[in-house]
Design a protein around this motif. Sequence first.
Motif, PDB file in Angstrom:
ATOM      1  N   ALA A  39       0.913  -1.260   0.111  1.00 38.23           N
ATOM      2  CA  ALA A  39      -0.160  -0.133   0.478  1.00 38.23           C
ATOM      3  C   ALA A  39       0.672   1.106   0.267  1.00 38.23           C
ATOM      4  CB  ALA A  39      -0.938   0.291   1.027  1.00 38.23           C
ATOM      5  N   ARG A  40      -0.180   2.592  -0.118  1.00 38.28           N
ATOM      6  CA  ARG A  40       0.836   3.435  -0.941  1.00 38.28           C
ATOM      7  C   ARG A  40       1.773   3.710   1.255  1.00 38.28           C
ATOM      8  NH1 ARG A  40      -0.477   6.554  -5.095  1.00 38.28           N
ATOM      9  NH2 ARG A  40       0.834   8.339  -4.690  1.00 38.28           N
ATOM     10  N   ALA A  41       0.967   3.978   2.267  1.00 33.94           N
ATOM     11  CA  ALA A  41       1.556   4.546   2.721  1.00 33.94           C
ATOM     12  C   ALA A  41       2.575   3.264   3.373  1.00 33.94           C
ATOM     13  CB  ALA A  41       0.459   4.480   4.329  1.00 33.94           C
ATOM     14  N   HIS A  42       3.106   2.248   3.387  1.00 36.99           N
ATOM     15  CA  HIS A  42       4.258   1.069   3.392  1.00 36.99           C
ATOM     16  C   HIS A  42       5.445   1.791   2.308  1.00 36.99           C
ATOM     17  CE1 HIS A  42       1.307  -1.396   5.492  1.00 36.99           C
ATOM     18  NE2 HIS A  42       2.556  -1.200   6.616  1.00 36.99           N
ATOM     19  N   VAL A  43       5.236   1.899   1.025  1.00 35.81           N
ATOM     20  CA  VAL A  43       5.852   2.762   0.183  1.00 35.81           C
ATOM     21  C   VAL A  43       6.692   3.885   0.196  1.00 35.81           C
ATOM     22  CG1 VAL A  43       6.342   3.316  -2.733  1.00 35.81           C
ATOM     23  CG2 VAL A  43       4.490   1.604  -1.864  1.00 35.81           C
ATOM     24  N   HIS A  44       5.292   4.632   1.445  1.00 33.54           N
ATOM     25  CA  HIS A  44       6.458   5.910   1.626  1.00 33.54           C
ATOM     26  C   HIS A  44       7.673   5.638   2.183  1.00 33.54           C
ATOM     27  CE1 HIS A  44       3.740   9.614   1.174  1.00 33.54           C
ATOM     28  NE2 HIS A  44       3.565   8.540  -0.433  1.00 33.54           N
ATOM     29  N   LYS A  45       7.139   4.474   3.302  1.00 35.41           N
ATOM     30  CA  LYS A  45       8.256   5.004   4.328  1.00 35.41           C
ATOM     31  C   LYS A  45       9.409   3.871   3.147  1.00 35.41           C
ATOM     32  CE  LYS A  45       4.853   2.958   8.233  1.00 35.41           C
ATOM     33  NZ  LYS A  45       4.777   2.364   9.145  1.00 35.41           N
ATOM     34  N   ILE A  46       9.184   2.541   2.994  1.00 30.94           N
ATOM     35  CA  ILE A  46      10.293   2.683   1.730  1.00 30.94           C
ATOM     36  C   ILE A  46      11.419   3.664   1.584  1.00 30.94           C
ATOM     37  CG2 ILE A  46      10.940   1.182  -0.396  1.00 30.94           C
ATOM     38  CD1 ILE A  46       8.707  -0.472   0.260  1.00 30.94           C
ATOM     39  N   ALA A  47      10.581   5.016   0.859  1.00 33.82           N
ATOM     40  CA  ALA A  47      11.396   5.954   0.441  1.00 33.82           C
ATOM     41  C   ALA A  47      12.075   6.139   1.153  1.00 33.82           C
ATOM     42  CB  ALA A  47      10.404   6.853  -0.647  1.00 33.82           C
ATOM     43  N   ARG A  48      11.193   6.389   2.696  1.00 36.54           N
ATOM     44  CA  ARG A  48      12.201   7.352   3.646  1.00 36.54           C
ATOM     45  C   ARG A  48      13.237   6.531   4.170  1.00 36.54           C
ATOM     46  NH1 ARG A  48       6.329   8.395   5.434  1.00 36.54           N
ATOM     47  NH2 ARG A  48       6.009  11.049   4.814  1.00 36.54           N
ATOM     48  N   ARG A  49      13.059   5.205   4.424  1.00 38.25           N
ATOM     49  CA  ARG A  49      13.886   4.490   5.030  1.00 38.25           C
ATOM     50  C   ARG A  49      14.829   4.568   3.921  1.00 38.25           C
ATOM     51  NH1 ARG A  49      12.471  -1.211   3.883  1.00 38.25           N
ATOM     52  NH2 ARG A  49      10.587  -0.878   5.344  1.00 38.25           N
ATOM     53  N   ILE A  50      14.944   4.730   2.122  1.00 35.81           N
ATOM     54  CA  ILE A  50      16.600   5.065   2.169  1.00 35.81           C
ATOM     55  C   ILE A  50      16.940   5.991   2.544  1.00 35.81           C
ATOM     56  CG2 ILE A  50      16.708   4.814  -0.844  1.00 35.81           C
ATOM     57  CD1 ILE A  50      14.397   3.293  -1.640  1.00 35.81           C
ATOM     58  N   LEU A  51      16.526   7.071   2.316  1.00 37.14           N
ATOM     59  CA  LEU A  51      16.734   8.514   2.665  1.00 37.14           C
ATOM     60  C   LEU A  51      17.659   8.488   4.034  1.00 37.14           C
ATOM     61  CD1 LEU A  51      14.039  10.489   1.043  1.00 37.14           C
ATOM     62  CD2 LEU A  51      16.506   9.844  -0.143  1.00 37.14           C
ATOM     63  N   ARG A  52      16.515   8.054   4.992  1.00 38.81           N
ATOM     64  CA  ARG A  52      17.065   7.902   6.482  1.00 38.81           C
ATOM     65  C   ARG A  52      18.525   7.481   6.757  1.00 38.81           C
ATOM     66  NH1 ARG A  52      14.778   5.511  11.005  1.00 38.81           N
ATOM     67  NH2 ARG A  52      13.038   4.181   9.443  1.00 38.81           N
ATOM     68  N   SER A  53      18.755   6.307   5.462  1.00 38.46           N
ATOM     69  CA  SER A  53      20.008   5.078   5.721  1.00 38.46           C
ATOM     70  C   SER A  53      21.171   6.042   5.551  1.00 38.46           C
ATOM     71  CB  SER A  53      19.868   3.834   5.567  1.00 38.46           C
ATOM     72  OG  SER A  53      18.688   3.352   4.808  1.00 38.46           O
ATOM     73  N   ILE A  54      20.515   6.664   4.774  1.00 35.48           N
ATOM     74  CA  ILE A  54      22.235   7.908   4.321  1.00 35.48           C
ATOM     75  C   ILE A  54      22.013   9.129   5.219  1.00 35.48           C
ATOM     76  CG2 ILE A  54      22.917   5.776   2.998  1.00 35.48           C
ATOM     77  CD1 ILE A  54      21.722   8.007   0.720  1.00 35.48           C
ATOM     78  N   GLY A  55      21.299   9.699   5.876  1.00 32.50           N
ATOM     79  CA  GLY A  55      21.386  10.931   6.656  1.00 32.50           C
ATOM     80  C   GLY A  55      20.792  11.981   6.295  1.00 32.50           C
ATOM     81  N   LEU A  56      19.604  11.712   4.745  1.00 34.95           N
ATOM     82  CA  LEU A  56      19.164  12.457   4.104  1.00 34.95           C
ATOM     83  C   LEU A  56      17.734  12.730   4.162  1.00 34.95           C
ATOM     84  CD1 LEU A  56      19.988  11.216   0.055  1.00 34.95           C
ATOM     85  CD2 LEU A  56      21.293  13.542   0.904  1.00 34.95           C
ATOM     86  N   PRO A  57      17.502  13.960   3.988  1.00 31.89           N
ATOM     87  CA  PRO A  57      16.279  14.376   4.162  1.00 31.89           C
ATOM     88  C   PRO A  57      14.734  13.852   4.161  1.00 31.89           C
ATOM     89  CG  PRO A  57      16.900  16.372   3.726  1.00 31.89           C
ATOM     90  CD  PRO A  57      18.215  15.623   3.750  1.00 31.89           C
ATOM     91  N   LEU A 103      16.176  10.755  -6.664  1.00 26.37           N
ATOM     92  CA  LEU A 103      15.254   9.032  -6.195  1.00 26.37           C
ATOM     93  C   LEU A 103      14.204   9.440  -6.493  1.00 26.37           C
ATOM     94  CD1 LEU A 103      14.564   6.929  -4.413  1.00 26.37           C
ATOM     95  CD2 LEU A 103      14.892   7.659  -2.282  1.00 26.37           C
ATOM     96  N   ILE A 104      13.198   8.535  -7.641  1.00 28.85           N
ATOM     97  CA  ILE A 104      11.808   8.773  -7.533  1.00 28.85           C
ATOM     98  C   ILE A 104      11.235   7.230  -7.066  1.00 28.85           C
ATOM     99  CG2 ILE A 104       9.534   8.859  -9.524  1.00 28.85           C
ATOM    100  CD1 ILE A 104      13.219  10.479 -10.206  1.00 28.85           C
ATOM    101  N   VAL A 105       9.987   6.951  -6.965  1.00 24.49           N
ATOM    102  CA  VAL A 105       9.088   5.918  -6.026  1.00 24.49           C
ATOM    103  C   VAL A 105       8.382   5.815  -6.294  1.00 24.49           C
ATOM    104  CG1 VAL A 105       8.727   4.927  -3.795  1.00 24.49           C
ATOM    105  CG2 VAL A 105      11.491   5.831  -4.238  1.00 24.49           C
ATOM    106  N   ALA A 106       8.069   4.990  -7.170  1.00 28.07           N
ATOM    107  CA  ALA A 106       6.053   4.940  -7.604  1.00 28.07           C
ATOM    108  C   ALA A 106       5.087   3.409  -7.020  1.00 28.07           C
ATOM    109  CB  ALA A 106       6.307   4.910  -8.534  1.00 28.07           C
ATOM    110  N   ALA A 107       4.305   3.140  -6.838  1.00 32.09           N
ATOM    111  CA  ALA A 107       3.253   2.083  -5.532  1.00 32.09           C
ATOM    112  C   ALA A 107       2.443   1.684  -6.793  1.00 32.09           C
ATOM    113  CB  ALA A 107       2.895   2.918  -4.659  1.00 32.09           C
ATOM    114  N   LEU A 108       2.264   0.974  -7.884  1.00 32.67           N
ATOM    115  CA  LEU A 108       1.496   0.074  -8.435  1.00 32.67           C
ATOM    116  C   LEU A 108       0.781  -0.910  -8.369  1.00 32.67           C
ATOM    117  CD1 LEU A 108       4.288   0.264 -11.461  1.00 32.67           C
ATOM    118  CD2 LEU A 108       2.939   2.480 -10.795  1.00 32.67           C
ATOM    119  N   ARG A 109       0.536  -0.924  -7.178  1.00 28.98           N
ATOM    120  CA  ARG A 109      -0.229  -2.107  -6.806  1.00 28.98           C
ATOM    121  C   ARG A 109      -2.103  -2.358  -7.033  1.00 28.98           C
ATOM    122  NH1 ARG A 109      -1.899  -2.603  -0.292  1.00 28.98           N
ATOM    123  NH2 ARG A 109      -2.817  -4.979  -0.407  1.00 28.98           N
TER     124      ARG A 109
END
Length: 337
Positions: free
Chosen positions: A98-116, A124-130
């Motif tokens: 679901a889109r909420a979980h895909v939001h978390k994926i995008a934020r996890r990618i950025l959080r891991s390396i200290g980006l806002p 970085l472009i993230v898309a949810a096609l469920r």
Amino acid sequence: MGFVDDCVMSKPAQGAKFDLSSLIIDLSEQLPDPQPIVRLWGNLIASRGNISAVVGLAKSRKTFLTCTVASGFLADVEFLGFDTPAVGKIVYIDTEQARAHVHKIARRILRSIGLPTDRNHDKLIVAALRELTPDQRKEATAEILRRYKPDLLILDGVADLCNDPNDLHESEALTCELMHWSSEYDNHILCVLHSNPGGDKARGHLGSALLRKSETVVLVKADGATSVVSPQYCRNEPFTEFAFQIDANGLPEACGLPVPQPKEDVFAEVMERGKVYAHSELVALIMGAADLKEGSAKSKISRAVKAGLVVKNQAGGYYLPGSQIEAAQSEFSDEPF
């Protein structure tokens, strides 16, 4: 998201023409080596113009691994061993969550390396096609590639671009399409697939087709709270097996490989030393002790005999090795002794 008809890759018409001369190798042509897109501890695992695969059972943390790959691509320094010499853009497509979980994926990618994590990033472009149908997902992927032209595309749930991943022709067609996209856009496409339950092989005809064409196949296995990542197939020099776990902040971190635990010998647990068991009796004991069905218990007994864990005498009796029992026994009935 809008779609355009001319971006949908369809099966060529019967008898379609192509330039044969463009397919012939010219040895006088000087071609550079493929440009690395992703490296792991310096080993090339993904280059331009190729496809690769991450394979594992559900809950093996495949998505955490692909997030780590994405973080390593975006970071200025390596992240958990992943880095890139390329400068470019990454697209992460999720087809399952679901889109909420895909939001978390995008934020996890950025959080891991200290980006806002409260704003979009050009690289970085993230898309949810469920919510789309398989055909729409494929069409959307083609349009995303045309519009954003990423250097790395992570396709988490590639089987969802198929109506039937077990259909041979559809699976081959999608695999060819992925290879075409990687060549047309000069990028790398990393596909995520489920493996067969109880095995390491990617599921369905699609899995078989993709694995044959992949530059690298990465296998992910869960061992409790640890995920072990190993090279199942590498066209280049294979990387060294490693492990990661999830820290208190929900981010992946490197950890040591789990220590292999000795397998429990269920036969030593249920069989008395010095006693001979009829086949039906031993089957019943193994079914109860290992929670197996009759067929599985019989197979386990056969494997144990081959491995030397259990001895089968000429009369059809079973006993533990070293029991000081005569090899030749009187004929047994199939009733418990």
